[in-house]
Design a protein around this motif. Structure first.
Motif, mmCIF file in Angstrom:
data_model
loop_
_atom_site.group_PDB
_atom_site.id
_atom_site.type_symbol
_atom_site.label_atom_id
_atom_site.label_comp_id
_atom_site.label_asym_id
_atom_site.label_seq_id
_atom_site.Cartn_x
_atom_site.Cartn_y
_atom_site.Cartn_z
ATOM 1 N N THR A 84 -13.852 19.657 10.136
ATOM 2 C CA THR A 84 -13.544 18.439 11.013
ATOM 3 C C THR A 84 -13.008 17.286 10.064
ATOM 4 O OG1 THR A 84 -15.635 19.126 12.607
ATOM 5 C CG2 THR A 84 -14.710 16.771 12.738
ATOM 6 N N ASP A 85 -13.520 17.163 9.007
ATOM 7 C CA ASP A 85 -13.274 15.794 8.335
ATOM 8 C C ASP A 85 -12.000 16.269 7.247
ATOM 9 O OD1 ASP A 85 -14.583 17.498 6.394
ATOM 10 O OD2 ASP A 85 -15.318 16.060 5.085
ATOM 11 N N LEU A 86 -11.261 17.340 7.499
ATOM 12 C CA LEU A 86 -10.293 17.610 6.925
ATOM 13 C C LEU A 86 -9.094 17.789 8.248
ATOM 14 C CD1 LEU A 86 -10.904 19.999 3.767
ATOM 15 C CD2 LEU A 86 -9.994 17.731 3.843
ATOM 16 N N GLN A 87 -9.515 17.364 9.388
ATOM 17 C CA GLN A 87 -8.493 17.545 10.521
ATOM 18 C C GLN A 87 -7.232 16.703 10.277
ATOM 19 O OE1 GLN A 87 -8.030 20.090 12.954
ATOM 20 N NE2 GLN A 87 -9.806 21.082 12.330
ATOM 21 N N ARG A 88 -7.601 15.562 9.844
ATOM 22 C CA ARG A 88 -6.500 14.311 9.706
ATOM 23 C C ARG A 88 -6.136 14.147 8.364
ATOM 24 N NH1 ARG A 88 -5.412 8.577 12.297
ATOM 25 N NH2 ARG A 88 -5.130 7.636 10.391
ATOM 26 N N ARG A 89 -5.052 14.497 7.873
ATOM 27 C CA ARG A 89 -4.523 14.299 6.355
ATOM 28 C C ARG A 89 -3.046 13.693 6.374
ATOM 29 N NH1 ARG A 89 -5.984 19.829 3.472
ATOM 30 N NH2 ARG A 89 -5.394 18.522 1.512
ATOM 31 N N ARG A 90 -2.952 12.638 7.254
ATOM 32 C CA ARG A 90 -1.615 12.085 7.365
ATOM 33 C C ARG A 90 -1.072 11.431 5.926
ATOM 34 N NH1 ARG A 90 -2.009 8.887 13.192
ATOM 35 N NH2 ARG A 90 -2.510 10.896 14.349
ATOM 36 N N VAL A 91 -2.128 10.715 5.159
ATOM 37 C CA VAL A 91 -1.631 10.357 3.860
ATOM 38 C C VAL A 91 -2.928 10.549 2.838
ATOM 39 C CG1 VAL A 91 -1.016 7.933 2.488
ATOM 40 C CG2 VAL A 91 -0.715 8.171 4.916
ATOM 41 N N GLU A 92 -2.597 11.138 1.967
ATOM 42 C CA GLU A 92 -3.302 11.429 0.822
ATOM 43 C C GLU A 92 -2.569 10.595 -0.556
ATOM 44 O OE1 GLU A 92 -4.567 15.825 2.218
ATOM 45 O OE2 GLU A 92 -3.583 15.660 0.312
ATOM 46 N N ILE A 93 -3.577 10.105 -1.247
ATOM 47 C CA ILE A 93 -3.444 9.455 -2.409
ATOM 48 C C ILE A 93 -3.857 10.241 -3.616
ATOM 49 C CG2 ILE A 93 -5.316 8.078 -2.589
ATOM 50 C CD1 ILE A 93 -3.516 5.835 -3.624
ATOM 51 N N THR A 94 -3.300 10.150 -4.705
ATOM 52 C CA THR A 94 -3.736 11.140 -5.921
ATOM 53 C C THR A 94 -3.735 10.126 -7.208
ATOM 54 O OG1 THR A 94 -1.486 11.625 -6.929
ATOM 55 C CG2 THR A 94 -2.275 12.913 -4.626
ATOM 56 N N GLY A 95 -4.527 10.711 -7.997
ATOM 57 C CA GLY A 95 -4.670 9.913 -9.223
ATOM 58 C C GLY A 95 -5.938 10.485 -10.283
ATOM 59 N N PRO A 96 -5.773 10.090 -11.324
ATOM 60 C CA PRO A 96 -6.940 10.744 -12.533
ATOM 61 C C PRO A 96 -8.263 10.118 -12.158
ATOM 62 C CG PRO A 96 -5.782 8.882 -13.115
ATOM 63 C CD PRO A 96 -4.852 8.998 -11.798
ATOM 64 N N VAL A 97 -9.335 11.110 -12.709
ATOM 65 C CA VAL A 97 -10.812 10.768 -12.432
ATOM 66 C C VAL A 97 -11.314 9.768 -13.003
ATOM 67 C CG1 VAL A 97 -11.111 13.006 -11.545
ATOM 68 C CG2 VAL A 97 -11.175 12.798 -13.902
ATOM 69 N N GLU A 98 -10.654 8.622 -13.010
ATOM 70 C CA GLU A 98 -10.954 7.106 -13.747
ATOM 71 C C GLU A 98 -11.778 6.437 -12.806
ATOM 72 O OE1 GLU A 98 -7.390 5.995 -15.621
ATOM 73 O OE2 GLU A 98 -7.552 7.512 -17.217
ATOM 74 N N ARG A 99 -12.990 5.602 -13.254
ATOM 75 C CA ARG A 99 -13.846 5.161 -12.589
ATOM 76 C C ARG A 99 -12.947 4.072 -11.284
ATOM 77 N NH1 ARG A 99 -18.893 6.049 -12.669
ATOM 78 N NH2 ARG A 99 -20.389 4.727 -11.710
ATOM 79 N N LYS A 100 -12.298 3.095 -11.891
ATOM 80 C CA LYS A 100 -11.544 2.138 -11.185
ATOM 81 C C LYS A 100 -10.682 2.624 -10.229
ATOM 82 C CE LYS A 100 -8.713 -2.086 -11.317
ATOM 83 N NZ LYS A 100 -7.973 -2.986 -12.328
ATOM 84 N N MET A 101 -9.846 3.672 -10.771
ATOM 85 C CA MET A 101 -9.001 4.545 -10.021
ATOM 86 C C MET A 101 -9.633 5.056 -8.742
ATOM 87 S SD MET A 101 -5.874 5.525 -9.455
ATOM 88 C CE MET A 101 -5.336 6.629 -7.963
#
Length: 532
Positions: A84-101
């Motif tokens: 269910t929680d992956l049914q809507r994926r209109r926009v995905e953002i990507t970035g490194p696994v850094e805390r603020k990011m």
């Protein structure tokens, strides 16, 4: 002096501080050890098969669809239903696994954040371990960050869905060895994220979701199916608890999308058009084919024949099987200059409008500042629909191997070559200094775009191609331009930043990977040796 710590069957080349003790618990190491012992030999065999396949392409063969898997391609099977929680994926953002990011990305106006251990992370030991801590805290909802000015960053209610991208099959984790060899980085990333977060994710109605990069064959997908099934069985979880989106970002894989979906059908939810790595793979796969040499990087856009065919074929295959077809990355960065920013938004909207019209279910951005514009565009296109699984493209004529391999027309220019040099060198310098996601000339560059830049020049040299000016591209010309562009970089950045950086090492590595007689497969492999 580094102390070697032996634990179970794995050897750790670093002493354990507080961070390591949080993540590398005895139970987590047991799980990682079991995965490495079970699956490392098969992974080695898969990498050897990659080399044999590439040797055939180097000898003149072209990639193509597989005849022996027609029963899979012609079958009526579908993947397991999407959570269910992956049914809507209109926009995905990507970035490194850094805390603020992580905090900013999860708080952005997006549906999914892909936390990246791969192309946007320079995988120093500290950053990899800290990344696992950061993701654990994000899953638990306890993550926070304070900057030097005292500003506190915390998660808002209802953050985006978290998906973890592990490192590619080809990458080692040099700080952990098994039987004297570095272990697969992909298993390291998967094991620790899964082990520490599966219970909390399931408790809040989500799950352990992953992105898989740089897959080249259905056999590699089948390997991942066995990894996931082993993990589920070990923890007494139902089949399909682990869900994955796989990036189609290599040329060989585009001819095996049905087969990849089939062999991961219990775990997969979709495929993604990893466009930048796909262009890099086109160059690398066809590096010995003089009639397949690409023009300036800036001209190789998604409206070009071979890339448009790739996008449409991915949508058609995915939607037939009930899987999502995700669009590619918008690497542009918003600008403070109003005129430049409007140009950026116009470029991004045109790109994303094409993806939505083609039938993609969602798309990628690299900067939160683009989220509102892209979300509005996809929401307008989709209306009340969660996704576009109903867009089947059944009336499309068949897409042929010739279309997917079609050369891209365009000029090779001196300006384009010099831009490639500056981008690649600045990215390499940032990467070996520990930063894998770098704004350069208004674009968010990661390893894939740097790979395009340096492999393009390598291929131009390899085949003696001429620039628009009529000048033949040679190793000597490249070295001359490299020296000149290093001075340009120094002028642009200033003496202090240049002298404090690792630009001399970056230039040496750029020269090595661009002029070596055989194409070095990934810049991150020699780069990893320079990463502290």
């Amino acid at each position: 002096m580094t102390q070697q710590v032996i634990s179970r069957e794995l050897a750790f080349q670093r002493t354990f501080g507080r961070a390591e003790k949080e993540i590398l618990t005895d139970e987590a190491i047991d799980f990682l050890s079991a995965l490495v012992a079970q699956f490392s030999p098969q992974r080695k065999a898969l990498l050897e098969e990659r080399e044999r396949t590439q040797a055939r392409y180097d000898d003149g063969e072209l990639p193509g669809f597989l005849l022996e898997t027609d029963s899979i391609k012609n079958g009526d099977w579908k993947i397991r239903p999407i959570p269910t929680d992956l049914q809507r994926r209109r926009v995905e953002i990507t970035g490194p696994v850094e805390r603020k990011m992580i905090i900013n990305a999860l708080n952005a106006n997006v549906d999914v954040f892909m936390a990246d251990f791969e192309d946007s992370l320079a995988p120093s030991w500290e950053k990899v371990i800290e990344g696992q801590i950061n993701l654990r805290d994000a899953v638990n909802g306890t993550i926070s960050y304070s900057n030097e000015a005292g500003k506190i960053y915390q998660l808002k209610p209802d953050p985006a869905v978290l998906v973890c991208r592990v490192r590619g099959l080809h990458l080692p984790e040099k700080h952990v060895t098994w039987q004297g060899e570095p272990i697969p980085a992909s298993l390291f990333d998967f094991a620790l994220y899964f082990f520490h977060n599966v219970e909390a994710l399931l408790a809040k109605g989500s799950g352990p979701y992953f992105y898989l990069p740089k897959t080249q064959s259905w056999q590699e997908a089948a390997w991942w199916h066995r990894v996931f099934s082993y993990a589920e069985d070990r923890f007494s979880l139902p089949r399909g608890t682990i869900r994955v989106t796989l990036l189609i970002e290599t040329l060989p894989a585009v001819f095996q999308m049905d087969e990849i979906l089939f062999h991961l059908r219990d775990h997969i939810v979709g495929l993604n058009c990893g466009r930048w790595d796909y262009i890099f793979s086109y160059i690398k796969t066809l590096k010995n084919h003089p009639d397949r040499v690409l023009p300036d990087r800036q001209l190789v856009t998604m409206d070009k024949g071979f890339l448009d065919a790739y996008s449409r074929l991915l949508i058609k295959i995915c939607h037939r099987r009930g899987a999502f077809a995700m669009g590619g990355m918008a690497a542009f960065i918003p600008s403070k200059d109003a005129e430049r920013n409007q140009w950026v938004l116009n470029r991004v909207r045109a790109d994303k409008a094409r993806e939505a019209a083609n039938g993609h279910d969602g798309t990628w951005i690299a900067h939160p500042g683009l989220a509102d514009a892209v979300m509005t565009l996809f929401s307008d296109a989709l209306g009340d629909r969660q996704n576009q699984l109903d867009v089947l493209r059944e009336d499309d004529p068949p897409i042929t191997a010739e279309q997917l391999l079609e050369p891209c027309a365009g000029e090779r220019t001196e300006a384009g070559m010099r831009a490639n040099i500056r981008v690649a060198v600045q990215y390499i310098e940032a990467w070996i200094s520990g930063n894998g996601c770098v704004p350069v000339y208004g674009l968010m560059e990661d390893a894939a775009t740097a790979e395009i830049s340096r492999t393009s020049i390598w291929q131009w040299i390899r085949h003696g191609k001429t620039l628009q000016s009529g000048e033949v591209v040679t190793a000597a010309l490249f070295r001359q331009m490299l020296a000149e562009e290093m001075r340009v970089i120094q002028e642009e950045l200033g003496d202090q930043r240049y002298c404090q950086g690792r630009f001399s090492e970056a230039a040496d590595l750029m020269e090595h990977i661009t002029t070596e007689s055989g194409l070095i497969e990934f810049l991150t492999l020699p780069g990893y040796r320079l990463l502290h």
